[in-house]
Write an enzyme that holds these catalytic residues in place. Structure first.
Site, PDB file in Angstrom:
ATOM      1  N   LYS A  22      32.244  26.913  -4.273  1.00 25.25           N
ATOM      2  CA  LYS A  22      31.518  28.198  -4.309  1.00 25.25           C
ATOM      3  C   LYS A  22      30.456  28.252  -3.214  1.00 25.25           C
ATOM      4  CE  LYS A  22      27.845  28.698  -7.233  1.00 25.25           C
ATOM      5  NZ  LYS A  22      26.567  29.230  -6.751  1.00 25.25           N
ATOM      6  N   ASN A  23      29.624  27.204  -3.156  1.00 25.51           N
ATOM      7  CA  ASN A  23      28.478  27.272  -2.234  1.00 25.51           C
ATOM      8  C   ASN A  23      28.880  27.129  -0.775  1.00 25.51           C
ATOM      9  OD1 ASN A  23      26.839  27.788  -4.352  1.00 25.51           O
ATOM     10  ND2 ASN A  23      25.908  25.754  -4.457  1.00 25.51           N
ATOM     11  N   CYS A 128      14.328  33.267  -9.464  1.00 23.72           N
ATOM     12  CA  CYS A 128      15.342  33.241 -10.521  1.00 23.72           C
ATOM     13  C   CYS A 128      14.935  32.173 -11.510  1.00 23.72           C
ATOM     14  CB  CYS A 128      16.727  33.008  -9.948  1.00 23.72           C
ATOM     15  SG  CYS A 128      16.925  31.362  -9.308  1.00 23.72           S
ATOM     16  N   ARG A 133      11.884  30.363  -5.294  1.00 26.93           N
ATOM     17  CA  ARG A 133      12.894  30.451  -4.229  1.00 26.93           C
ATOM     18  C   ARG A 133      12.508  31.390  -3.085  1.00 26.93           C
ATOM     19  NH1 ARG A 133      18.786  30.129  -6.739  1.00 26.93           N
ATOM     20  NH2 ARG A 133      19.150  29.129  -4.750  1.00 26.93           N
ATOM     21  N   ASP A 331      21.915  20.260  -8.192  1.00 28.53           N
ATOM     22  CA  ASP A 331      22.916  21.010  -8.966  1.00 28.53           C
ATOM     23  C   ASP A 331      23.679  20.132  -9.965  1.00 28.53           C
ATOM     24  OD1 ASP A 331      22.134  23.246  -7.593  1.00 28.53           O
ATOM     25  OD2 ASP A 331      23.860  23.311  -6.250  1.00 28.53           O
ATOM     26  N   ARG A 423      29.652  32.265 -13.105  1.00 36.10           N
ATOM     27  CA  ARG A 423      29.205  32.426 -11.713  1.00 36.10           C
ATOM     28  C   ARG A 423      29.661  31.243 -10.860  1.00 36.10           C
ATOM     29  NH1 ARG A 423      23.479  32.023 -12.010  1.00 36.10           N
ATOM     30  NH2 ARG A 423      23.742  31.663  -9.810  1.00 36.10           N
TER      31      ARG A 423
HETATM   32  C1  EPZ Z   1      21.397  26.327  -2.207  1.00 34.25           C
HETATM   33  O1  EPZ Z   1      20.372  27.275  -2.509  1.00 34.25           O
HETATM   34  C2  EPZ Z   1      22.423  26.424  -3.314  1.00 34.25           C
HETATM   35  N1  EPZ Z   1      22.936  27.787  -3.384  1.00 34.25           N
HETATM   36  C3  EPZ Z   1      21.800  26.033  -4.656  1.00 34.25           C
HETATM   37  O2  EPZ Z   1      22.836  26.017  -5.635  1.00 34.25           O
HETATM   38  C4  EPZ Z   1      21.211  24.621  -4.542  1.00 34.25           C
HETATM   39  O3  EPZ Z   1      20.558  24.291  -5.746  1.00 34.25           O
HETATM   40  C5  EPZ Z   1      20.214  24.564  -3.378  1.00 34.25           C
HETATM   41  O4  EPZ Z   1      20.865  25.000  -2.156  1.00 34.25           O
HETATM   42  C6  EPZ Z   1      19.660  23.172  -3.130  1.00 34.25           C
HETATM   43  O5  EPZ Z   1      20.710  22.283  -2.888  1.00 34.25           O
HETATM   44  C7  EPZ Z   1      23.925  28.161  -2.596  1.00 34.25           C
HETATM   45  O6  EPZ Z   1      24.410  27.424  -1.749  1.00 34.25           O
HETATM   46  C8  EPZ Z   1      24.469  29.527  -2.788  1.00 34.25           C
HETATM   47  P1  EPZ Z   1      17.322  25.857  -0.462  1.00 34.25           P
HETATM   48  P2  EPZ Z   1      19.285  27.638  -1.391  1.00 34.25           P
HETATM   49  O7  EPZ Z   1      16.897  26.958   0.435  1.00 34.25           O
HETATM   50  O8  EPZ Z   1      19.863  27.475  -0.048  1.00 34.25           O
HETATM   51  C9  EPZ Z   1      12.593  25.672  -0.714  1.00 34.25           C
HETATM   52  C10 EPZ Z   1      23.854  26.566  -7.668  1.00 34.25           C
HETATM   53  O9  EPZ Z   1      23.588  26.245  -8.846  1.00 34.25           O
HETATM   54  N2  EPZ Z   1      12.608  26.776   0.248  1.00 34.25           N
HETATM   55  O10 EPZ Z   1      18.018  24.704   0.156  1.00 34.25           O
HETATM   56  O11 EPZ Z   1      18.707  28.951  -1.753  1.00 34.25           O
HETATM   57  C11 EPZ Z   1      13.143  26.055  -2.087  1.00 34.25           C
HETATM   58  O12 EPZ Z   1      12.168  26.674  -2.882  1.00 34.25           O
HETATM   59  C12 EPZ Z   1      22.757  26.963  -6.718  1.00 34.25           C
HETATM   60  O13 EPZ Z   1      25.008  26.612  -7.224  1.00 34.25           O
HETATM   61  C13 EPZ Z   1      11.442  27.182   0.846  1.00 34.25           C
HETATM   62  O14 EPZ Z   1      10.360  26.655   0.578  1.00 34.25           O
HETATM   63  O15 EPZ Z   1      18.225  26.483  -1.633  1.00 34.25           O
HETATM   64  C14 EPZ Z   1      13.590  24.716  -2.599  1.00 34.25           C
HETATM   65  O16 EPZ Z   1      12.487  24.009  -3.116  1.00 34.25           O
HETATM   66  C15 EPZ Z   1      21.440  27.115  -7.390  1.00 34.25           C
HETATM   67  N3  EPZ Z   1      11.497  28.224   1.749  1.00 34.25           N
HETATM   68  C16 EPZ Z   1      14.094  23.998  -1.347  1.00 34.25           C
HETATM   69  O17 EPZ Z   1      13.468  24.674  -0.248  1.00 34.25           O
HETATM   70  C17 EPZ Z   1      12.670  28.823   2.083  1.00 34.25           C
HETATM   71  O18 EPZ Z   1      12.662  29.744   2.931  1.00 34.25           O
HETATM   72  C18 EPZ Z   1      15.589  24.006  -1.151  1.00 34.25           C
HETATM   73  O19 EPZ Z   1      16.088  25.342  -1.287  1.00 34.25           O
HETATM   74  C19 EPZ Z   1      13.860  28.388   1.477  1.00 34.25           C
HETATM   75  C20 EPZ Z   1      13.808  27.350   0.555  1.00 34.25           C
END
Ligand code: EPZ
Length: 447
Positions: A22-23, A128, A133, A331, A423
């Protein structure tokens, strides 16, 4: 709304094939906006989140056609489904709130729109159930490529001066490491920018490597895929491509934990061993082994091979820290917590990516778990058994953790609101039924 009813305590056996990721699929689909030619993606899973992305691309003039096995049809096991994405109207640049609010990955269209169409209006995704996020790193990266970005009525409004972005030096590290979708956005923006872009502290997740692989196939010039330093030389245009999505490492990991928690031996095909190094290490420390099953006369395929899971007689307690890849994935945190509830002693789980991602804790307590949360850490004291109960969690992976607990629990567990699971897991109950689990999907109105 649907629920799952699980009668726990049944051992699992048999073989299942891991679906496409999915991701990985979500940013790959968004990359269709980067070309005027058709993009074929194979083994995209049939999930509500994917259908939402298809709808979003439709509002941006990119049509999707399904080929191969019918979506919704039982998986024939070969991953022979193909999705063709084709841009027919490139004048549209607004991603509506009604769709983006249902799916944070909607933000993935920002980079491709800006790169190809020179402007974009994408609703700012909200927080969420797993945390706030923010998207500050996405915006910082795009600004470094020259994008002018403002916020208007809850929308990110972005423009490339003169219609084209310019390469730049970007650092994408944040308080919890890099950002997966932020890296996808900046990478997609850079492939069509004028000149060279260097992304430092890029996400190393296999899904980003898969995206880079697709972009290279489309004609992009990218070095360092899978490493924290990406060097991208912008090109004038990209072509279409035909690409097979990587197996879903989180679905794969979830089924390994399902075998481990029910003390069962199962076989998993299309298993991404290399993408699951940290999870397999932790499982080994617990006493659960995942071993390659090479096809005779062929070397073991570490990206899509078959493996067998051998359960532990006694589950040993361990420490787990979630981290960016190649660390233990956030995850799979809920799933390993369910397993450790049945370990022989005290384990500790520390969440380093989303420090509040513990919606499953209160629900596991209702099933007889012994858990003590202290900020981003949870001490898991092993108990002799879990006891079935009605439970619910408004997060996809938390719900998966509860399904695992239900499979092992004494008595009946009802998991409410399984649309969260839908999802991210393609007909999870069917896969578990194939393995012999006693699990049924029912409509909540019938309960
Ligand atoms: C991806 O989300 C995945 N989603 C998430 O999977 C997964 O948990 C996450 O990566 C971490 O591995 C998809 O791929 C669709 P991040 P993403 O930006 O990219 C912080 C699932 O269950 N951050 O890597 O949105 C954030 O708060 C989902 O399948 C900032 O500070 O996650 C977090 O602490 C849920 N500023 C960390 O970075 C930003 O601009 C990592 O988040 C962006 C993120």
């Amino acid at each position: 709304m649907d629920s799952f009813i699980i009668n726990g305590g049944r051992p699992l056996s048999g073989t299942v094939r891991v679906h496409g990721s999915k991701n990985a699929s979500l940013p790959l689909m968004a990359a269709a906006l980067l070309t005027d030619q058709p993009l074929i993606l194979r083994d995209v899973p049939d999930l509500s989140e994917i259908r939402n992305m298809t709808r979003l691309l439709g509002t941006l003039g990119c049509e999707a056609e399904q080929g191969g096995a019918e979506p919704g049809a039982p998986d024939a096991g070969g991953g022979d489904r193909a999705m063709t994405l084709h841009v027919t109207d490139s004048s549209l640049t607004a991603a509506p709130y009604e769709i983006v609010k249902t799916m944070r990955a909607g933000i993935c269209v920002l980079g491709p729109l800006l790169a190809k169409r020179g402007r974009a209006r994408v609703s700012m995704p909200g927080g969420c159930a797993i945390g706030d996020r923010p998207v500050d790193l996405h915006l910082r990266g795009l600004k470094a490529l020259g994008a002018e970005i403002t916020l208007d009525a809850g929308d990110i409004v972005a423009q490339a001066p003169g219609g084209r972005l310019t390469g730049g030096h970007v650092f994408l590290g944040g308080p919890s490491g890099s950002t997966v979708l932020g890296t996808a956005n900046v990478l997609c923006a850079a492939v069509l920018a004028k000149g060279q872009t260097v992304i430092e502290s890029a996400a190393c997740e296999p899904e980003i490597e898969d995206l880079a692989g697709l972009l290279i196939q489309m004609g992009a010039k990218i070095q360092g895929a899978g490493s924290p330093r990406l060097i991208i030389d912008g090109v004038e245009a990209l072509s279409g491509a035909d690409h097979r999505v990587i197996p879903d490492r989180i679905e794969a990991g979830t089924f390994v934990f399902a075998a481990a928690i029910t003390q069962s031996s199962i076989t998993l095909d299309n298993f991404p061993t290399d993408a699951l190094g940290a999870a397999l290490d932790r499982l080994h420390a617990i006493g659960v082994d995942v071993t390659p099953k090479p096809t005779e006369g062929q070397p073991f395929d570490r990206h899509r091979g078959s493996v067998s899971v051998t359960p532990a007689d006694v589950l040993k307690p361990i420490q787990v820290f979630t981290q960016p890849h190649p660390g233990f994935p956030t995850d799979l945190q809920a799933q390993i917590m369910s397993l450790l509830c049945l370990a022989d002693g005290n384990s500790t789980i520390t969440e380093k990516i989303f420090p509040d991602r513990f919606l499953h804790v209160a629900e596991l307590l209702r099933m007889g778990a012994d858990l003590t949360r202290n900020g981003p850490s949870v001490v898991v004291t092993g108990v002799g058994e879990l006891i079935g109960a009605p439970v619910m969690a408004s997060d996809l992976r938390a719900s998966a953790g509860l399904v695992l607990a239900g499979l092992a629990a004494r008595g009946t567990t009802t998991i409410n609101r399984v649309y969260h699971l839908d999802r991210g897991y393609e007909r999870m109950e069917k896969t578990l039924q194939t393995l012999g689990a006693d699990i049924q999907r029912v409509n909540e109105a019938d309960l």
